[in-house]
Design a protein around this motif. Sequence first.
Motif, PDB file in Angstrom:
ATOM      1  N   ARG A  43       7.370  -3.518  -5.852  1.00 40.08           N
ATOM      2  CA  ARG A  43       6.876  -3.493  -4.476  1.00 40.08           C
ATOM      3  C   ARG A  43       7.626  -2.537  -3.549  1.00 40.08           C
ATOM      4  O   ARG A  43       6.996  -1.811  -2.774  1.00 40.08           O
ATOM      5  CB  ARG A  43       6.894  -4.912  -3.906  1.00 40.08           C
ATOM      6  N   PRO A  44       8.966  -2.515  -3.569  1.00 39.62           N
ATOM      7  CA  PRO A  44       9.646  -1.543  -2.692  1.00 39.62           C
ATOM      8  C   PRO A  44       9.239  -0.096  -2.973  1.00 39.62           C
ATOM      9  O   PRO A  44       9.063   0.692  -2.041  1.00 39.62           O
ATOM     10  CB  PRO A  44      11.133  -1.781  -3.001  1.00 39.62           C
ATOM     11  N   LEU A  45       9.063   0.250  -4.247  1.00 41.51           N
ATOM     12  CA  LEU A  45       8.620   1.599  -4.577  1.00 41.51           C
ATOM     13  C   LEU A  45       7.181   1.818  -4.134  1.00 41.51           C
ATOM     14  O   LEU A  45       6.829   2.908  -3.657  1.00 41.51           O
ATOM     15  CB  LEU A  45       8.751   1.845  -6.083  1.00 41.51           C
ATOM     16  N   SER A  46       6.345   0.803  -4.279  1.00 44.07           N
ATOM     17  CA  SER A  46       4.961   0.913  -3.832  1.00 44.07           C
ATOM     18  C   SER A  46       4.882   1.150  -2.328  1.00 44.07           C
ATOM     19  O   SER A  46       4.090   1.971  -1.854  1.00 44.07           O
ATOM     20  CB  SER A  46       4.188  -0.351  -4.218  1.00 44.07           C
ATOM     21  N   ARG A  47       5.729   0.430  -1.571  1.00 47.23           N
ATOM     22  CA  ARG A  47       5.757   0.656  -0.114  1.00 47.23           C
ATOM     23  C   ARG A  47       6.268   2.058   0.204  1.00 47.23           C
ATOM     24  O   ARG A  47       5.763   2.721   1.104  1.00 47.23           O
ATOM     25  CB  ARG A  47       6.631  -0.397   0.557  1.00 47.23           C
ATOM     26  N   PHE A  48       7.272   2.517  -0.545  1.00 48.81           N
ATOM     27  CA  PHE A  48       7.813   3.867  -0.369  1.00 48.81           C
ATOM     28  C   PHE A  48       6.739   4.925  -0.593  1.00 48.81           C
ATOM     29  O   PHE A  48       6.719   5.962   0.076  1.00 48.81           O
ATOM     30  CB  PHE A  48       8.978   4.074  -1.341  1.00 48.81           C
ATOM     31  N   ASP A  49       5.824   4.664  -1.520  1.00 48.54           N
ATOM     32  CA  ASP A  49       4.750   5.615  -1.821  1.00 48.54           C
ATOM     33  C   ASP A  49       3.616   5.547  -0.801  1.00 48.54           C
ATOM     34  O   ASP A  49       3.112   6.582  -0.347  1.00 48.54           O
ATOM     35  CB  ASP A  49       4.195   5.346  -3.222  1.00 48.54           C
ATOM     36  N   HIS A  50       3.173   4.345  -0.447  1.00 49.61           N
ATOM     37  CA  HIS A  50       1.944   4.206   0.328  1.00 49.61           C
ATOM     38  C   HIS A  50       2.117   4.431   1.829  1.00 49.61           C
ATOM     39  O   HIS A  50       1.225   5.004   2.475  1.00 49.61           O
ATOM     40  CB  HIS A  50       1.328   2.825   0.091  1.00 49.61           C
ATOM     41  N   ARG A  51       3.213   4.010   2.396  1.00 51.12           N
ATOM     42  CA  ARG A  51       3.355   4.120   3.847  1.00 51.12           C
ATOM     43  C   ARG A  51       3.323   5.565   4.341  1.00 51.12           C
ATOM     44  O   ARG A  51       2.536   5.891   5.228  1.00 51.12           O
ATOM     45  CB  ARG A  51       4.632   3.408   4.291  1.00 51.12           C
ATOM     46  N   PRO A  52       4.133   6.462   3.793  1.00 47.37           N
ATOM     47  CA  PRO A  52       4.070   7.841   4.297  1.00 47.37           C
ATOM     48  C   PRO A  52       2.780   8.552   3.938  1.00 47.37           C
ATOM     49  O   PRO A  52       2.290   9.371   4.713  1.00 47.37           O
ATOM     50  CB  PRO A  52       5.285   8.518   3.637  1.00 47.37           C
ATOM     51  N   ILE A  53       2.197   8.246   2.779  1.00 50.90           N
ATOM     52  CA  ILE A  53       1.007   8.970   2.353  1.00 50.90           C
ATOM     53  C   ILE A  53      -0.173   8.687   3.278  1.00 50.90           C
ATOM     54  O   ILE A  53      -0.970   9.577   3.595  1.00 50.90           O
ATOM     55  CB  ILE A  53       0.659   8.637   0.884  1.00 50.90           C
ATOM     56  N   ASP A  54      -0.295   7.453   3.754  1.00 50.66           N
ATOM     57  CA  ASP A  54      -1.390   7.118   4.668  1.00 50.66           C
ATOM     58  C   ASP A  54      -1.195   7.782   6.027  1.00 50.66           C
ATOM     59  O   ASP A  54      -2.147   8.347   6.601  1.00 50.66           O
ATOM     60  CB  ASP A  54      -1.487   5.602   4.828  1.00 50.66           C
ATOM     61  N   ASP A  55       0.020   7.740   6.555  1.00 49.02           N
ATOM     62  CA  ASP A  55       0.290   8.370   7.855  1.00 49.02           C
ATOM     63  C   ASP A  55       0.111   9.881   7.789  1.00 49.02           C
ATOM     64  O   ASP A  55      -0.465  10.493   8.700  1.00 49.02           O
ATOM     65  CB  ASP A  55       1.711   8.038   8.321  1.00 49.02           C
ATOM     66  N   LEU A  56       0.594  10.481   6.727  1.00 51.47           N
ATOM     67  CA  LEU A  56       0.469  11.932   6.587  1.00 51.47           C
ATOM     68  C   LEU A  56      -0.982  12.357   6.426  1.00 51.47           C
ATOM     69  O   LEU A  56      -1.396  13.404   6.934  1.00 51.47           O
ATOM     70  CB  LEU A  56       1.286  12.405   5.379  1.00 51.47           C
ATOM     71  N   HIS A  57      -1.777  11.532   5.742  1.00 52.60           N
ATOM     72  CA  HIS A  57      -3.190  11.893   5.583  1.00 52.60           C
ATOM     73  C   HIS A  57      -3.921  11.877   6.922  1.00 52.60           C
ATOM     74  O   HIS A  57      -4.741  12.772   7.192  1.00 52.60           O
ATOM     75  CB  HIS A  57      -3.875  10.936   4.601  1.00 52.60           C
ATOM     76  N   ARG A  58      -3.640  10.893   7.745  1.00 54.16           N
ATOM     77  CA  ARG A  58      -4.269  10.860   9.068  1.00 54.16           C
ATOM     78  C   ARG A  58      -3.881  12.089   9.893  1.00 54.16           C
ATOM     79  O   ARG A  58      -4.720  12.673  10.579  1.00 54.16           O
ATOM     80  CB  ARG A  58      -3.882   9.573   9.802  1.00 54.16           C
ATOM     81  N   PHE A  59      -2.611  12.488   9.806  1.00 57.14           N
ATOM     82  CA  PHE A  59      -2.168  13.677  10.539  1.00 57.14           C
ATOM     83  C   PHE A  59      -2.840  14.931   9.988  1.00 57.14           C
ATOM     84  O   PHE A  59      -3.300  15.788  10.744  1.00 57.14           O
ATOM     85  CB  PHE A  59      -0.648  13.809  10.443  1.00 57.14           C
ATOM     86  N   ALA A  60      -2.896  15.050   8.655  1.00 60.74           N
ATOM     87  CA  ALA A  60      -3.488  16.236   8.035  1.00 60.74           C
ATOM     88  C   ALA A  60      -4.973  16.348   8.356  1.00 60.74           C
ATOM     89  O   ALA A  60      -5.486  17.451   8.603  1.00 60.74           O
ATOM     90  CB  ALA A  60      -3.280  16.183   6.527  1.00 60.74           C
TER      91      ALA A  60
END
Length: 264
Positions: A43-60
């Motif tokens: 779970r900690p690795l999953s959170r590390f992967d998903h949190r930035p990827i979603d925010d960055l996609h919205r920005f992109a």
Amino acid sequence: MHLTNSSPSITPRDRHLLRHAALAVGCAVLFAVLAALVQTGWRPLSRFDHRPIDDLHRFAAGHTAWTASVQLFSDIGGTVTMRSVLGAAALWLWLIGARTLGGWVAAQTLAGWAAQWLLKLSFGRQRPTFSDPVSHAGGPALPSGHAMASAITCAVLVGLLWPRVGRAGRIAACSVAALITVGIGASRVFLGVHWPSDVVGGWLAAGIVLGSVTVLVELSRPGALARDFRRMNWRTRPRVQRVLVSPARPPRDTPVDHPDGLLR
């Protein structure tokens, strides 16, 4: 009675081998741990992967001009470009007679390509998916090929420059190499085609390849890499240095002052 230490001292070549063996083994252990955590869905690795990827996609998605520039940078620093650079370096080294060093560069290129796809197919990790993706990439995700190829290429180029430059040049080379490697890895996450752990896995896989290939070459051709580094320095040293240190000869028609003060 005097006791003497009969154990042989560690030579520079031995230290060189130990450093690269430690690099390969250390990165292999860390990659195995990372892969196990990915496979088990920690779970900690999953959170590390998903949190930035979603925010960055919205920005992109909302900043198309910036996203296009990141895409261009990612394309320029892609696997084809990086391996072409190493291929050109290997050919140049072969032509100047540094055959073992050229083979070392070529082996890093081929081993990196083979290891990348072997690991990708072994894990078969899915890439991030979005309803409105800003970029596309094919194949499994782990490890990131861009991150792996850029790390290998930059490390090899820094290694080729290392004996030819001073401390300032080494710091500059390492800084530029680190910026390029981190920048290319970050671009893949920003574009939404890789998870952050894919990029970390690519860097670790690059360390495995760099260390393993160097150890194998050193064991198969003891001392050959060091000799080729010296040959490369001799072949490529600036010819202008010899011109600057050579004594100046005056033209034939120019008068020359002699010690007796007369012009002849």
